[in-house]
Scaffold this motif. Structure first.
Motif, PDB file in Angstrom:
ATOM      1  N   THR A 329       0.992  -1.291  -0.077  1.00 48.88           N
ATOM      2  CA  THR A 329       0.120  -0.097   0.033  1.00 48.88           C
ATOM      3  C   THR A 329       0.733   1.299  -0.071  1.00 48.88           C
ATOM      4  O   THR A 329       1.924   1.274   0.805  1.00 48.88           O
ATOM      5  N   LEU A 330       0.451   2.032  -0.933  1.00 50.96           N
ATOM      6  CA  LEU A 330       1.149   3.475  -1.041  1.00 50.96           C
ATOM      7  C   LEU A 330       0.349   4.576  -0.465  1.00 50.96           C
ATOM      8  O   LEU A 330      -0.799   4.644  -0.928  1.00 50.96           O
ATOM      9  N   PRO A 331       0.694   5.355   0.559  1.00 53.58           N
ATOM     10  CA  PRO A 331       0.113   6.374   1.185  1.00 53.58           C
ATOM     11  C   PRO A 331      -0.040   7.601   0.191  1.00 53.58           C
ATOM     12  O   PRO A 331       0.823   7.881  -0.685  1.00 53.58           O
ATOM     13  N   ALA A 332      -1.041   8.478   0.482  1.00 51.86           N
ATOM     14  CA  ALA A 332      -1.065   9.700  -0.328  1.00 51.86           C
ATOM     15  C   ALA A 332      -0.021  10.636   0.258  1.00 51.86           C
ATOM     16  O   ALA A 332       0.406  10.742   1.741  1.00 51.86           O
ATOM     17  N   PRO A 333       0.825  11.228  -0.341  1.00 51.56           N
ATOM     18  CA  PRO A 333       1.873  11.976  -0.238  1.00 51.56           C
ATOM     19  C   PRO A 333       1.368  13.448   0.596  1.00 51.56           C
ATOM     20  O   PRO A 333       2.347  14.124   1.333  1.00 51.56           O
TER      21      PRO A 333
END
Length: 427
Positions: A329-333
Motif C-alpha cells: 500500500t502506498l499512502p497519499a503524499p
C-alpha cells in the motif's frame, strides 16, 4: 496476374497508388509465403511515409479479409453488433458492455485480443476466471450466440490470416505507427467476424496509443469509412484516457470491478463510458427504442447474461478470483484533491508487476495489478491509502514504484471537470 514486388515497392515509395489487382496479389502472395518478410517490410515502411488513398486502403483491407474465412452470423434471431477499443489502462469496458448489450436484445460476437505493453487485453482479463477458455470453434461460437447472445473469444486462425502475419512483421520493423495500417488491421478482423454493425472506442490521452485528439479522430474516420465500404454499419466514440478507467488495472482485479458494475455498482467513469457505447451499439442494431442500457445496468439485469456467457466458455462465474500473495500500500503524499493520476504510468506499473507482456508470447500474471482509492477530483488525506500494488513476485515492487515517480499530483483545488466522451464520429 503476377507482379514484381520491387516495382510495387518503388510505386509506393514514390507516392503512387497500386492497382487493385496488385493489392490483391501482394496480400495473397505474402500470406502464402511467396513474398518474403524483407520485401513486405520495405513496402510497409513506404506506406508509413506515403500513406494510402481511401480506395487503395479499402482494397487492401478487403484483400486482408479475403485471405481467410468470413463468419456467417445470419439466422441468429437477433441483430449483431460489436465493439472494438484501441486500448487503454483499466479498460474493462468489454466485460460489462457485452452482457449489457445482450441483455438489451442484441447478439454480440466479440473477438478480442491480448494485451501488449502498458495496455491490458480483454482475453487476459477473462483468463483470470477459473476454467474460462478463449478459443471457440466457429460452430461453437454460433451455438453460444444462439443460446446466450454474446461471446468474448479469440479470433480463430482462419480469420484474416494476412493480418496476423503483417501485425507480427510491423511489430519488429518499426511500422506500427501508420493510420492506414492500424485501421486495416483492426477492421479486417472485425469485418471477417461477420457482425452487421460496429462501434469503435478510440482512446485518446497519455495511456492510449493515440495521445492527441487530431490523429485519434483521423483514425476513427478512416475506420468508419472502411466499415461503410464493407457493408458494416460503423461509428466511433473518442473517449479520454489521460486518467485510467475505473479503480483497477490488472486482470483479476478488473474482472472483480466489472462484476461489481454488472451487479449495479462499479465506478462512475466505467459506467459512463459503457453506457455511452451501449447506446450507440443498440442504435446501430436497430434497437434504440428498447430499454435504456443505463437502467438495465443499474438494475443488475446484465449480470445473469455474464454468468451464462462465462459458463458457456467453460468458466465458473461463482469461483473466487485469484488474489496476489504480495500487496503493498502506498499512502497519499499530501492532503488535497487528486488533480492527476497518469494513465500511462499506472499502465507501466501494472506491466512491471506482471500484468502485461513485452512480447506477444510472454506469460502474464492473473493477480498482478494496481488499485487506486481515489478518482480524479476526489479529496485525499496525507498518509491514507492511495494506491495498492499487487504481484506474485515481490522482486517486481521496486521497479513498479519507480514508474509512479511523477504520476500523482495532489493540489489544494480540484481539477476542472473532464469529459470522458470527447467526440462522435459517423457518416
Amino acid at each position: 496476374m503476377t507482379f514484381h514486388v520491387v516495382d510495387l515497392i518503388r510505386t509506393k515509395r514514390d507516392g503512387g497508388r497500386l492497382p487493385d489487382a496488385a493489392v490483391d496479389w501482394l496480400i495473397s502472395s505474402y500470406t502464402a509465403g511467396a513474398v518474403p518478410d524483407e520485401q513486405m517490410a520495405s513496402y510497409l515502411m513506404a506506406v508509413v511515409w506515403r500513406g494510402m488513398r481511401p480506395a487503395e486502403l479499402s482494397r487492401w483491407t478487403a484483400a486482408m479479409v479475403a485471405s481467410g474465412e468470413r463468419l456467417d452470423l445470419s439466422g441468429l434471431g437477433r441483430p449483431t453488433v460489436d465493439k472494438h477499443s484501441t486500448g487503454g489502462v483499466g479498460d474493462k469496458v468489454s466485460l460489462v458492455l457485452v452482457p449489457l448489450v445482450v441483455a438489451c436484445g442484441a447478439a454480440v460476437p466479440q473477438l478480442a485480443g491480448r494485451g501488449l505493453g502498458h495496455t491490458g487485453g480483454t482475453l487476459d482479463k477473462m483468463a483470470a476466471i477459473p476454467g474460462w477458455r478463449a478459443s471457440l470453434a466457429p460452430e461453437r461460437m454460433r451455438s453460444v450466440l444462439t443460446d446466450v447472445g454474446g461471446v468474448i473469444a479469440a479470433a480463430g486462425a482462419g480469420l484474416a490470416p494476412a493480418d496476423r502475419k503483417l501485425y507480427a512483421l510491423r511489430d519488429v520493423t518499426g511500422t506500427v505507427e501508420s493510420i492506414p495500417l492500424i485501421a486495416s488491421s483492426i477492421m479486417s478482423k472485425k469485418i471477417a467476424e461477420g457482425t452487421s454493425a460496429l462501434v469503435l472506442d478510440v482512446k485518446v490521452g497519455s495511456g492510449a496509443f493515440m495521445t492527441a485528439q487530431a490523429p485519434a479522430r483521423e483514425l476513427a474516420e478512416t475506420m468508419v469509412a472502411l466499415g461503410d465500404v464493407a457493408g458494416v454499419r460503423t461509428e466511433a466514440l473518442l473517449t479520454g484516457m489521460d486518467t485510467p478507467l475505473g479503480r483497477t488495472a490488472g486482470n483479476a482485479l478488473e474482472v472483480d470491478e466489472a462484476v461489481a458494475a454488472l451487479r449495479g455498482g462499479g465506478p462512475a467513469d466505467l459506467v459512463e463510458v459503457t453506457v455511452a457505447l451501449a447506446r450507440r451499439m443498440l442504435t446501430l442494431a436497430g434497437l434504440a427504442g428498447g430499454p435504456d442500457p443505463a437502467d438495465v445496468l443499474a438494475a443488475g439485469r446484465a449480470h445473469d447474461v455474464w454468468q451464462r456467457m462465462v459458463t458457456a466458455q467453460g468458466g465458473d462465474p461463482d469461483a473466487p478470483l485469484p488474489v496476489a500473495p504480495h500487496v503493498e500500500t502506498l499512502p497519499a503524499p499530501a492532503t488535497g484533491f487528486l488533480r492527476r493520476l497518469d494513465a500511462r504510468a499506472v499502465g507501466l506499473v501494472a506491466w512491471r508487476l506482471g500484468a502485461g507482456r513485452a512480447r506477444q508470447d510472454d506469460e502474464v500474471s492473473a493477480v498482478a495489478g494496481v488499485r487506486w482509492f481515489a478518482g480524479l477530483g476526489e479529496r485525499v488525506v496525507a498518509g491514507a491509502p492511495l494506491l495498492e500494488l499487487h504481484t506474485d513476485d515481490p522482486a517486481r515492487l521496486a521497479t513498479a514504484r519507480a514508474a509512479l515517480a511523477d504520476a500523482v499530483e495532489i493540489a489544494d483545488t480540484p481539477p476542472s471537470v473532464q469529459r470522458l466522451v470527447l467526440d462522435h464520429v459517423h457518416l
